[in-house]
Design an enzyme around this catalytic site. Structure first.
Site, mmCIF file in Angstrom:
data_model
loop_
_atom_site.group_PDB
_atom_site.id
_atom_site.type_symbol
_atom_site.label_atom_id
_atom_site.label_comp_id
_atom_site.label_asym_id
_atom_site.label_seq_id
_atom_site.Cartn_x
_atom_site.Cartn_y
_atom_site.Cartn_z
ATOM 1 N N GLY A 1 -7.389 0.414 -2.916
ATOM 2 C CA GLY A 1 -7.380 -0.982 -3.375
ATOM 3 C C GLY A 1 -7.213 -1.972 -2.246
ATOM 4 N N GLY B 1 0.819 -1.212 0.000
ATOM 5 C CA GLY B 1 0.000 0.000 0.000
ATOM 6 C C GLY B 1 0.850 1.259 0.000
ATOM 7 N N VAL B 2 0.162 2.374 0.094
ATOM 8 C CA VAL B 2 0.857 3.656 0.059
ATOM 9 C C VAL B 2 1.395 4.021 1.439
ATOM 10 C CG1 VAL B 2 -0.350 4.620 -1.919
ATOM 11 C CG2 VAL B 2 -1.419 4.745 0.330
ATOM 12 N N GLY B 3 2.375 4.896 1.504
ATOM 13 C CA GLY B 3 2.823 5.441 2.782
ATOM 14 C C GLY B 3 4.228 5.055 3.176
ATOM 15 N N ASN B 4 4.622 5.645 4.296
ATOM 16 C CA ASN B 4 6.013 5.491 4.728
ATOM 17 C C ASN B 4 6.314 4.103 5.279
ATOM 18 O OD1 ASN B 4 6.688 8.135 4.028
ATOM 19 N ND2 ASN B 4 5.760 8.903 5.912
ATOM 20 N N VAL B 5 5.343 3.474 5.944
ATOM 21 C CA VAL B 5 5.591 2.128 6.481
ATOM 22 C C VAL B 5 5.823 1.162 5.319
ATOM 23 C CG1 VAL B 5 4.629 0.223 7.821
ATOM 24 C CG2 VAL B 5 4.249 2.571 8.566
ATOM 25 N N GLU C 1 -0.633 -2.114 -6.830
ATOM 26 C CA GLU C 1 -1.391 -0.999 -7.391
ATOM 27 C C GLU C 1 -0.457 0.154 -7.747
ATOM 28 O OE1 GLU C 1 -5.095 -0.185 -5.152
ATOM 29 O OE2 GLU C 1 -4.187 1.790 -4.990
ATOM 30 N N LYS D 1 -1.179 10.061 17.378
ATOM 31 C CA LYS D 1 -1.231 11.373 18.050
ATOM 32 C C LYS D 1 -0.401 11.387 19.332
ATOM 33 C CE LYS D 1 -4.063 12.857 14.896
ATOM 34 N NZ LYS D 1 -3.419 13.506 13.762
ATOM 35 N N ILE E 1 -5.909 2.501 10.000
ATOM 36 C CA ILE E 1 -6.044 3.488 11.077
ATOM 37 C C ILE E 1 -6.119 2.773 12.417
ATOM 38 C CG2 ILE E 1 -7.681 5.153 12.074
ATOM 39 C CD1 ILE E 1 -8.068 6.161 9.158
HETATM 40 N N1 COA Z 1 -7.001 7.612 15.428
HETATM 41 C C1 COA Z 1 -6.917 8.889 14.999
HETATM 42 N N2 COA Z 1 -6.016 9.285 14.042
HETATM 43 C C2 COA Z 1 -5.195 8.348 13.547
HETATM 44 C C3 COA Z 1 -5.220 7.023 13.961
HETATM 45 C C4 COA Z 1 -6.181 6.666 14.954
HETATM 46 N N3 COA Z 1 -6.278 5.404 15.378
HETATM 47 N N4 COA Z 1 -4.275 6.341 13.286
HETATM 48 C C5 COA Z 1 -3.675 7.213 12.457
HETATM 49 N N5 COA Z 1 -4.228 8.418 12.621
HETATM 50 C C6 COA Z 1 -3.864 9.645 11.902
HETATM 51 C C7 COA Z 1 -2.396 9.969 12.058
HETATM 52 O O1 COA Z 1 -2.157 10.659 13.265
HETATM 53 C C8 COA Z 1 -2.138 10.820 10.840
HETATM 54 O O2 COA Z 1 -2.704 12.095 11.083
HETATM 55 P P1 COA Z 1 -1.981 13.427 10.546
HETATM 56 O O3 COA Z 1 -2.099 13.344 9.053
HETATM 57 O O4 COA Z 1 -2.804 14.517 11.163
HETATM 58 O O5 COA Z 1 -0.577 13.342 11.044
HETATM 59 C C9 COA Z 1 -3.017 10.141 9.773
HETATM 60 O O6 COA Z 1 -4.019 9.409 10.504
HETATM 61 C C10 COA Z 1 -2.251 9.181 8.875
HETATM 62 O O7 COA Z 1 -1.614 8.259 9.685
HETATM 63 P P2 COA Z 1 -0.110 7.773 9.418
HETATM 64 O O8 COA Z 1 0.361 7.087 10.659
HETATM 65 O O9 COA Z 1 0.716 8.886 8.876
HETATM 66 O O10 COA Z 1 -0.306 6.598 8.408
HETATM 67 P P3 COA Z 1 -0.126 6.369 6.859
HETATM 68 O O11 COA Z 1 0.390 7.528 6.101
HETATM 69 O O12 COA Z 1 0.593 5.089 6.805
HETATM 70 O O13 COA Z 1 -1.666 6.153 6.414
HETATM 71 C C11 COA Z 1 -3.811 5.203 6.256
HETATM 72 C C12 COA Z 1 -2.494 5.230 7.019
HETATM 73 C C13 COA Z 1 -4.695 4.138 6.844
HETATM 74 C C14 COA Z 1 -4.515 6.560 6.371
HETATM 75 C C15 COA Z 1 -3.458 4.896 4.757
HETATM 76 O O14 COA Z 1 -2.742 3.690 4.698
HETATM 77 C C16 COA Z 1 -4.720 4.765 3.906
HETATM 78 O O15 COA Z 1 -5.279 5.749 3.470
HETATM 79 N N6 COA Z 1 -5.182 3.514 3.680
HETATM 80 C C17 COA Z 1 -6.371 3.221 2.933
HETATM 81 C C18 COA Z 1 -6.101 3.035 1.477
HETATM 82 C C19 COA Z 1 -5.117 1.935 1.198
HETATM 83 O O16 COA Z 1 -4.913 1.027 1.984
HETATM 84 N N7 COA Z 1 -4.503 2.035 0.040
HETATM 85 C C20 COA Z 1 -3.538 1.083 -0.405
HETATM 86 C C21 COA Z 1 -4.162 0.069 -1.250
HETATM 87 S S1 COA Z 1 -3.181 -0.346 -2.608
#
Ligand code: COA
Length: 505
Positions: free
Chosen positions: A389, A270-274, A295, A409, A365
């Site tokens: 996706g 998926g997308v993102g830093n992890v 994707e 947070k 999340i």
């Molecule tokens: N409660 C409240 N806020 C939360 C949270 C929780 N349990 N977990 C994460 N967050 C917030 C973070 O604090 C961060 O907020 P900020 O932007 O204000 O700093 C934001 O959500 C993103 O979290 P982050 O830890 O930076 O994660 P990420 O960049 O790895 O994104 C998802 C995580 C879930 C948002 C991202 O993976 C996503 O959009 N997934 C759905 C789509 C997907 O899976 N696509 C890939 C398919 S190919």
């Protein structure tokens, strides 16, 4: 080289005009299918010109909003620009733009968040209404009118087939060496006439390298010369590295158990830093001859291709940092031996994902103690991005892994909760949960067994006692013992439960 020399078909050449003239051909209320997927291959000029037109109309007191359908998220020049002038009535199927998010959560913009593999077929089925206009970026128009795609494919084939009017942006920034990297499949049919998708390995090419487009529908061709605007990645931090470490250790364990081959199975990330940190870990890991059927192609995956660790990467788009986008474009001739870009209905096709045995790794999340996953909502009612996706892959993967830091947070929120406040992926589609604390392998476990493993392995130590206490009381007081819950307590987990458990320690 200017764009004009890339527009070889004289019919298309006769339609060259400015972005403002092209935007004037999009009526208020239209549904517009635009190219673009994770900041790659989106139209660079027409959406900006359209935003100006909408702003002017609003200035005169005239209503002007449109529906925008894309591959996935785009860039500030598209989502951001149109949202800022309040020009979006309905957005689908995925976004990650801050202005859009704000308007959706304020209730002033409608948003339809759907599985990315569903979009094209829903349009063909007629489920989403009529598509009036397509605005699609291409790298070149050949003598016979075939179109060379740029850095994302998304739903462009469907937009070009289904829209009444087509506006093309020819971007001379895109390297002409991209020609041949894409595989556009024209074999989809509507039920009951569907045939198997004949893709047996991640690198198979089952279509053609070009989009087809009926010239009589083309109303405008606009020349641009602008790079994709992707977001930069931060270097993997300690938390991401620990999550990646648990996943890589798990892969080695699965190989020893004979459940994964030495080169793993095709990876989806998926997308993102992890996700990027996992790819960085693979670079130093013991696994060779890797493949991806995913994707988006991120920096980390591109690096695996360049180093030879990964022999093949199939995706629908690249999602690269600005630096990596420049080098990807520069090296397109060499990279297309190992990289295939396809329509998202094929990159995310459940049939293909199931057949190839994908290892799916997606961010989330929060997860609950029973393994249900929330990927999209904060506090149950505000959208973050969308499901993207993740559902296409999670439901159909060989192994479905979800990952998150154990807290958010600054530690004030636990990402492991008694009951998720919104469910995107049910316990039935989630096999492995990973945080920096550890990995919970949920395969073959009943709900009560899962709860113990999730709390012990994945919860942050600050929240583990509270979760254990919730589970103990639920086991004691829940009306049913299969998935024990206290419905009046489940969402009061924070902060009362944390305080209560801390007090009892
Ligand atoms: N409660 C409240 N806020 C939360 C949270 C929780 N349990 N977990 C994460 N967050 C917030 C973070 O604090 C961060 O907020 P900020 O932007 O204000 O700093 C934001 O959500 C993103 O979290 P982050 O830890 O930076 O994660 P990420 O960049 O790895 O994104 C998802 C995580 C879930 C948002 C991202 O993976 C996503 O959009 N997934 C759905 C789509 C997907 O899976 N696509 C890939 C398919 S190919």
């Amino acid at each position: 080289m200017s764009s004009t020399s890339r527009i070889l078909d004289p019919v298309f050449r006769s339609k060259i005009m400015s972005a403002a003239e092209a935007a004037a051909l999009i009526p208020a209320g239209a549904n517009v299918g635009m190219s673009g997927f994770t900041g790659a291959g989106y139209p660079k000029a027409v959406p900006l010109a359209l935003a100006q037109r909408i702003e002017a109309a609003h200035g005169r007191g005239e209503p002007f909003r449109i529906g925008v359908w894309t591959g996935a998220s785009t860039a500030p020049e598209l989502d951001g620009a149109l949202a800022k002038v309040d020009g979006l009535e309905m957005r689908l199927p995925y976004q990650s733009d801050p202005t859009c998010r704000k308007q959706i959560n304020a209730g002033t913009m409608e948003y339809l968040d759907i599985h990315l593999s569903h979009v094209a077929q829903f349009v063909w089925f007629g489920f989403l209404g009529h598509l009036d206009v397509a605005v699609v970026e291409v790298a070149a128009i050949l003598e016979d009118g075939r179109l060379v795609p740029t850095n994302s494919v998304g739903n462009n084939k469907t937009w070009l087939d289904q829209a009444d009017k087509v506006i093309l942006e020819v971007n001379s920034w895109a390297n002409l060496d991209l020609e041949g990297m894409h595989d556009i499949y024209y074999g989809t049919r509507l039920p009951p006439h569907r045939m198997p998708v004949p893709l047996l390995a991640p690198g198979d090419r089952i279509g053609e390298p070009y989009y087809r487009c009926d010239p009589s529908k083309v109303v405008a061709v606009v020349e641009t010369d602008a790079p994709d605007r992707n977001t930069a990645f931060t270097a993997p931090d300690e938390t991401s590295r620990r999550i990646a470490g648990h996943i890589l250790e798990f892969f080695s364990h699965e190989i020893r158990k004979g459940r994964l081959p030495a080169g793993l199975l095709p990876l989806q990330s998926g997308v993102g830093n992890v996700a990027n940190a996992v790819m960085a870990g693979l670079e130093d890991g013991p696994f060779d001859n890797l493949a991806a059927y995913t994707e988006v192609l991120q920096d980390g995956m591109l690096q695996l291709v360049r180093s030879g660790k990964m022999t093949l990467a199939s995706a629908t788009a690249v999602s690269l940092s600005p630096e990596a986008a420049v080098t990807f474009n520069r090296d397109a001739a060499a990279l297309k031996k190992n990289v295939v870009l396809r329509p998202q209905e094929i990159s995310n096709h459940p049939e293909v994902i199931r057949r190839l045995g994908i290892i799916a790794m997606n961010g989330m999340i929060e997860a609950d103690i029973y393994g249900n996953v929330n990927s999209t909502h904060i506090n149950g009612s505000s959208i973050m991005n969308g499901i993207g996706g993740s559902g296409d892959f999670a439901r159909n993967a060989y192994l479905s892994i979800f990952m998150t830091p154990s807290t958010a947070k600054g530690g004030s929120i636990s990402c492991i909760v008694p009951m998720v406040c919104h469910v995107d992926h049910t316990e039935h589609d989630v096999q492995v949960i990973v945080t920096e604390q550890g990995l919970a392998d949920l395969r073959g476990l009943s709900p009560k067994q899962r709860a113990k493993v999730v709390i012990e392995n994945c919860a942050h130590p600050d929240y583990r006692p509270a979760l254990s206490e919730y589970f103990r009381l639920a086991l004691d007081r829940s009306p049913g013992r299969h998935t024990p819950h206290l419905l009046d307590e489940a969402f009061r987990f924070l902060p009362e439960w944390k305080a209560r458990a801390a007090g009892g320690r």
